[in-house]
Motif scaffolding. Sequence first.
Motif, PDB file in Angstrom:
ATOM      1  N   THR A 103     -26.065  15.403 -31.904  1.00  0.00           N
ATOM      2  CA  THR A 103     -25.642  15.994 -33.169  1.00  0.00           C
ATOM      3  C   THR A 103     -26.210  15.144 -34.291  1.00  0.00           C
ATOM      4  O   THR A 103     -25.979  13.932 -34.325  1.00  0.00           O
ATOM      5  CB  THR A 103     -24.109  16.046 -33.265  1.00  0.00           C
ATOM      6  OG1 THR A 103     -23.598  16.845 -32.192  1.00  0.00           O
ATOM      7  CG2 THR A 103     -23.671  16.645 -34.590  1.00  0.00           C
ATOM      8  N   THR A 104     -26.964  15.769 -35.190  1.00  0.00           N
ATOM      9  CA  THR A 104     -27.639  14.984 -36.215  1.00  0.00           C
ATOM     10  C   THR A 104     -27.971  15.832 -37.425  1.00  0.00           C
ATOM     11  O   THR A 104     -28.025  17.060 -37.345  1.00  0.00           O
ATOM     12  CB  THR A 104     -28.940  14.363 -35.656  1.00  0.00           C
ATOM     13  OG1 THR A 104     -29.511  13.491 -36.624  1.00  0.00           O
ATOM     14  CG2 THR A 104     -29.942  15.444 -35.301  1.00  0.00           C
ATOM     15  N   THR A 105     -28.189  15.166 -38.552  1.00  0.00           N
ATOM     16  CA  THR A 105     -28.731  15.781 -39.764  1.00  0.00           C
ATOM     17  C   THR A 105     -30.207  15.427 -39.834  1.00  0.00           C
ATOM     18  O   THR A 105     -30.556  14.250 -39.801  1.00  0.00           O
ATOM     19  CB  THR A 105     -28.006  15.278 -41.017  1.00  0.00           C
ATOM     20  OG1 THR A 105     -26.625  15.648 -40.938  1.00  0.00           O
ATOM     21  CG2 THR A 105     -28.620  15.870 -42.273  1.00  0.00           C
ATOM     22  N   SER A 106     -31.064  16.431 -39.910  1.00  0.00           N
ATOM     23  CA  SER A 106     -32.501  16.204 -39.814  1.00  0.00           C
ATOM     24  C   SER A 106     -33.220  16.647 -41.079  1.00  0.00           C
ATOM     25  O   SER A 106     -32.723  17.469 -41.841  1.00  0.00           O
ATOM     26  CB  SER A 106     -33.084  16.959 -38.617  1.00  0.00           C
ATOM     27  OG  SER A 106     -32.437  16.580 -37.427  1.00  0.00           O
ATOM     28  N   THR A 107     -34.410  16.084 -41.270  1.00  0.00           N
ATOM     29  CA  THR A 107     -35.284  16.480 -42.374  1.00  0.00           C
ATOM     30  C   THR A 107     -36.554  17.078 -41.801  1.00  0.00           C
ATOM     31  O   THR A 107     -37.196  16.482 -40.934  1.00  0.00           O
ATOM     32  CB  THR A 107     -35.630  15.275 -43.267  1.00  0.00           C
ATOM     33  OG1 THR A 107     -34.433  14.769 -43.858  1.00  0.00           O
ATOM     34  CG2 THR A 107     -36.596  15.680 -44.371  1.00  0.00           C
ATOM     35  N   PHE A 108     -36.898  18.268 -42.266  1.00  0.00           N
ATOM     36  CA  PHE A 108     -38.107  18.944 -41.834  1.00  0.00           C
ATOM     37  C   PHE A 108     -39.127  18.912 -42.952  1.00  0.00           C
ATOM     38  O   PHE A 108     -38.834  19.295 -44.085  1.00  0.00           O
ATOM     39  CB  PHE A 108     -37.807  20.394 -41.449  1.00  0.00           C
ATOM     40  CG  PHE A 108     -36.993  20.526 -40.192  1.00  0.00           C
ATOM     41  CD1 PHE A 108     -37.607  20.705 -38.964  1.00  0.00           C
ATOM     42  CD2 PHE A 108     -35.611  20.462 -40.245  1.00  0.00           C
ATOM     43  CE1 PHE A 108     -36.856  20.821 -37.806  1.00  0.00           C
ATOM     44  CE2 PHE A 108     -34.849  20.576 -39.092  1.00  0.00           C
ATOM     45  CZ  PHE A 108     -35.478  20.756 -37.868  1.00  0.00           C
ATOM     46  N   ALA A 109     -40.332  18.445 -42.638  1.00  0.00           N
ATOM     47  CA  ALA A 109     -41.420  18.390 -43.611  1.00  0.00           C
ATOM     48  C   ALA A 109     -42.560  19.261 -43.113  1.00  0.00           C
ATOM     49  O   ALA A 109     -43.069  19.059 -42.006  1.00  0.00           O
ATOM     50  CB  ALA A 109     -41.899  16.955 -43.813  1.00  0.00           C
ATOM     51  N   VAL A 110     -42.951  20.246 -43.917  1.00  0.00           N
ATOM     52  CA  VAL A 110     -44.044  21.139 -43.550  1.00  0.00           C
ATOM     53  C   VAL A 110     -45.250  20.799 -44.409  1.00  0.00           C
ATOM     54  O   VAL A 110     -45.124  20.500 -45.595  1.00  0.00           O
ATOM     55  CB  VAL A 110     -43.635  22.623 -43.739  1.00  0.00           C
ATOM     56  CG1 VAL A 110     -43.285  22.940 -45.179  1.00  0.00           C
ATOM     57  CG2 VAL A 110     -44.731  23.553 -43.239  1.00  0.00           C
ATOM     58  N   SER A 111     -46.419  20.807 -43.785  1.00  0.00           N
ATOM     59  CA  SER A 111     -47.666  20.534 -44.493  1.00  0.00           C
ATOM     60  C   SER A 111     -48.372  21.858 -44.752  1.00  0.00           C
ATOM     61  O   SER A 111     -48.690  22.595 -43.816  1.00  0.00           O
ATOM     62  CB  SER A 111     -48.564  19.608 -43.668  1.00  0.00           C
ATOM     63  OG  SER A 111     -49.774  19.361 -44.343  1.00  0.00           O
ATOM     64  N   VAL A 112     -48.598  22.148 -46.035  1.00  0.00           N
ATOM     65  CA  VAL A 112     -49.246  23.393 -46.448  1.00  0.00           C
ATOM     66  C   VAL A 112     -50.448  23.035 -47.299  1.00  0.00           C
ATOM     67  O   VAL A 112     -50.302  22.593 -48.439  1.00  0.00           O
ATOM     68  CB  VAL A 112     -48.289  24.294 -47.247  1.00  0.00           C
ATOM     69  CG1 VAL A 112     -48.922  25.657 -47.495  1.00  0.00           C
ATOM     70  CG2 VAL A 112     -46.965  24.445 -46.533  1.00  0.00           C
ATOM     71  N   GLY A 113     -51.645  23.195 -46.737  1.00  0.00           N
ATOM     72  CA  GLY A 113     -52.843  22.892 -47.491  1.00  0.00           C
ATOM     73  C   GLY A 113     -52.879  21.473 -48.018  1.00  0.00           C
ATOM     74  O   GLY A 113     -53.386  21.214 -49.110  1.00  0.00           O
TER      75      GLY A 113
END
Length: 482
Positions: A254-264
């Motif tokens: 169980t965790t709080t996560s950060t998602f980072a998406v790379s766009v161009g």
Amino acid sequence: MNTKHIFIALIASLFFAACSSSDDLRNEQGNQLKLSAGITAQREPYNIGEWGTEIQIGDIEAAIAKEFKIDTATTRTPSDDSNWEGMTDRNIAVKVGSTVYKYSVDASGNLTSNTPYYFTTTSNVSVASWYPYTTALLSSFSVQSDQTSYANREKSDLLYGTATVNQGTANVISYSHKIAKLIVSVKVNNTQHIANGTISKLTMSGIKLSGTVSDGTITANGSNGTITLHNTIASSTSNNNSTATFEAYLIPQTTTSTFAVSVGGTNLSIAVPSKTFAAGKIQTLELIYNVAGSGTENGHAWVRMGTSTKWATMNVGATSTTGTASFGNLYQWGATTEYANVSQFWNVTHDITPTSGHDIARIKWGGIWRMPTNAEFQILVNTNNYTWTWVTENSVSGYRVTSKRNGNSIFLPAAGYKEYVQNGNELYGSGRCCYWSSTYFKPNHAYALGWNVNPQTIPYLDSDGNGYSRFKEAYSIRPVCD
């Protein structure tokens, strides 16, 4: 009995003794353990619940979908997770007592071994088995941080099973998935505000990659790390909106996560609320990013010019985007105060960083503002992507720079420059326009952008027209932020 008969009898006795020894060895070893392997799917009804609410972080709006789905953790083929096709590593561990035996599995789940376990008793035997194979008892397990390749995803999928087996029977061990599987659907809206709207990468941070194992149950431990997810559905773009799908195998936790998406080349990140990732289950998440074309940072306005860089709409010290109030202040390179006609200047041999104490944009505007780099200037003067138009706005001349990608523009006024000459004299280049970068060139020189009044071309220059200037010259500052 003659000597010949004695010799024949001796040979015969040795032959029968050898046969007896072989039979005794076979009986002592018993029968070889016969095994086959099947993966048991764990299915539960869909459980729909709120993953999170819409979150605003700076200029990024991330609408996090409300779907939280539990289903079969398929790992081998999309249609059937009970077969073993497509495996790059076919070694499986089989533990009997405290000894681990190495077996291999074929596409149909049949197990064979070069060094198999042999029964030494007629009683049933308890076995435990797992994949991927380890030489020692299974006490810990880690998923791969880079799961972009099939081989690394395969290493990240722990299968574990137990069985009570007996001699002479094709015993079956049923394996179940002990990791969680996450599928992430990503949508980025308004990608015309950044260069190349292709979604190329998704990372998940704030999650533990390792755990301890006891009887096939994993308990997450250790420090948090970052996982690079696998791109299962490649990026596609329609009406300046890009979509892609990713997946990863996770240690249950169980965790709080950060998602980072790379766009161009632009990284957009969002933190999602705490959620439990359960063993043998699939959880799905939809991330929707809306890329803003303009906004503010610490009270100062910016626009995107078709790249990840956000350009300020005004110079440091300016109070307007047009007219003489757009000039702002002039600064020597690395100076922490406005130019005051003195011969002293900051003599350094390295680039100016935002935390160096000599980035005047950070000093004056705070937040994440900084001076632009030489590379960012080079992008801006590329006429394939930008239109440079010499204009006069509210009685002040300068360049209107317009992005061909999204139509956004900034006005760079010709505020002139100043330079201490000698004996208190001052050189003032009115009608010229020069802007400092943060990039060092050589002793007493740094890269800068500038031009003369009403030029026919767009030089990338200093006062000498060669792309860099002397530290002691006082130029305008146009801040940027990321």
